[in-house]
Design a protein around this motif. Structure first.
Motif, PDB file in Angstrom:
ATOM      1  N   GLN A  91       0.821  -1.134  -0.123  1.00 35.73           N
ATOM      2  CA  GLN A  91      -0.266  -0.305  -0.376  1.00 35.73           C
ATOM      3  C   GLN A  91       0.768   1.241   0.078  1.00 35.73           C
ATOM      4  N   TRP A  94       1.613   3.197  -2.998  1.00 39.23           N
ATOM      5  CA  TRP A  94       0.967   4.778  -3.652  1.00 39.23           C
ATOM      6  C   TRP A  94       0.585   5.348  -3.023  1.00 39.23           C
ATOM      7  N   THR A  95       0.756   5.157  -1.221  1.00 41.59           N
ATOM      8  CA  THR A  95       0.729   6.455  -0.358  1.00 41.59           C
ATOM      9  C   THR A  95       1.684   7.074  -0.069  1.00 41.59           C
ATOM     10  N   ALA A 117      -3.564   9.337  -3.996  1.00 41.30           N
ATOM     11  CA  ALA A 117      -4.096   7.636  -4.487  1.00 41.30           C
ATOM     12  C   ALA A 117      -4.531   6.725  -3.043  1.00 41.30           C
ATOM     13  N   PRO A 119      -5.237   2.607  -2.534  1.00 44.12           N
ATOM     14  CA  PRO A 119      -5.499   1.571  -2.921  1.00 44.12           C
ATOM     15  C   PRO A 119      -5.867   0.618  -2.451  1.00 44.12           C
ATOM     16  N   ASN A 120      -7.017  -0.115  -2.758  1.00 50.14           N
ATOM     17  CA  ASN A 120      -7.600  -0.845  -2.173  1.00 50.14           C
ATOM     18  C   ASN A 120      -6.367  -2.561  -3.166  1.00 50.14           C
ATOM     19  N   THR A 125      -7.416  -2.248  -7.173  1.00 47.62           N
ATOM     20  CA  THR A 125      -8.245  -0.930  -8.005  1.00 47.62           C
ATOM     21  C   THR A 125      -7.440   0.580  -6.868  1.00 47.62           C
ATOM     22  N   VAL A 126      -7.650   1.283  -7.362  1.00 50.60           N
ATOM     23  CA  VAL A 126      -7.406   2.412  -6.592  1.00 50.60           C
ATOM     24  C   VAL A 126      -8.411   4.033  -7.121  1.00 50.60           C
TER      25      VAL A 126
END
Length: 131
Positions: A91, A94-95, A117, A119-120, A125-126
């Motif tokens: 994660q 993205w973060t 952003a 994310p999952n 998905t984002v």
């Protein structure tokens, strides 16, 4: 039939209303009215999007929606190459965007588009939210 009755009574036709025509003349053209440009959010100073993530930046920057949800596959289709394994497994990829990197960085694609952003990783998905 209604048009004939209007003519017999000396009334204007359906599309000949003098009141409507007067109103339109007084109102003027809307094409001459200019909108004020929207205030842009500040981008990190001196940073310009370039590099292999440029197409993702352009996509996000040109979306009017405040929230854009993309699958990993959709992001890869935009980019033309597969996301790195870290993007699928961590994660933080993205973060925890590095904003002090001198050269172009993958996270610039959403940061310079004024987005965050989220994310999952399970759903792959984002969610890109306008910041």
């Amino acid at each position: 039939m209604l048009e004939q009755a209007r003519k017999m009574l000396g009334l204007p036709g359906r599309h000949e209303s003098p009141m409507l025509l007067d109103w339109m003349k007084k109102r003027g053209s809307t094409a001459s009215h200019h909108r004020e440009p929207a205030v842009e959010t500040a981008k990190p100073q001196g940073r310009v999007m370039s590099g292999q993530y440029l197409l993702l930046y352009r996509y996000l920057a040109n979306r009017y929606a405040n929230t854009v949800v993309l699958t990993f596959a959709e992001i890869e289709d935009l980019l033309g190459f597969a996301l790195p394994d870290q993007a699928r497994l961590q994660q933080e990829w993205w973060t925890d965007a590095a904003t002090n990197v001198a050269g172009p960085n993958y996270s610039d694609s959403w940061l310079l588009a004024s987005r965050t952003a989220v994310p999952n990783l399970v759903a792959r998905t984002v969610v890109f939210e306008r910041s």
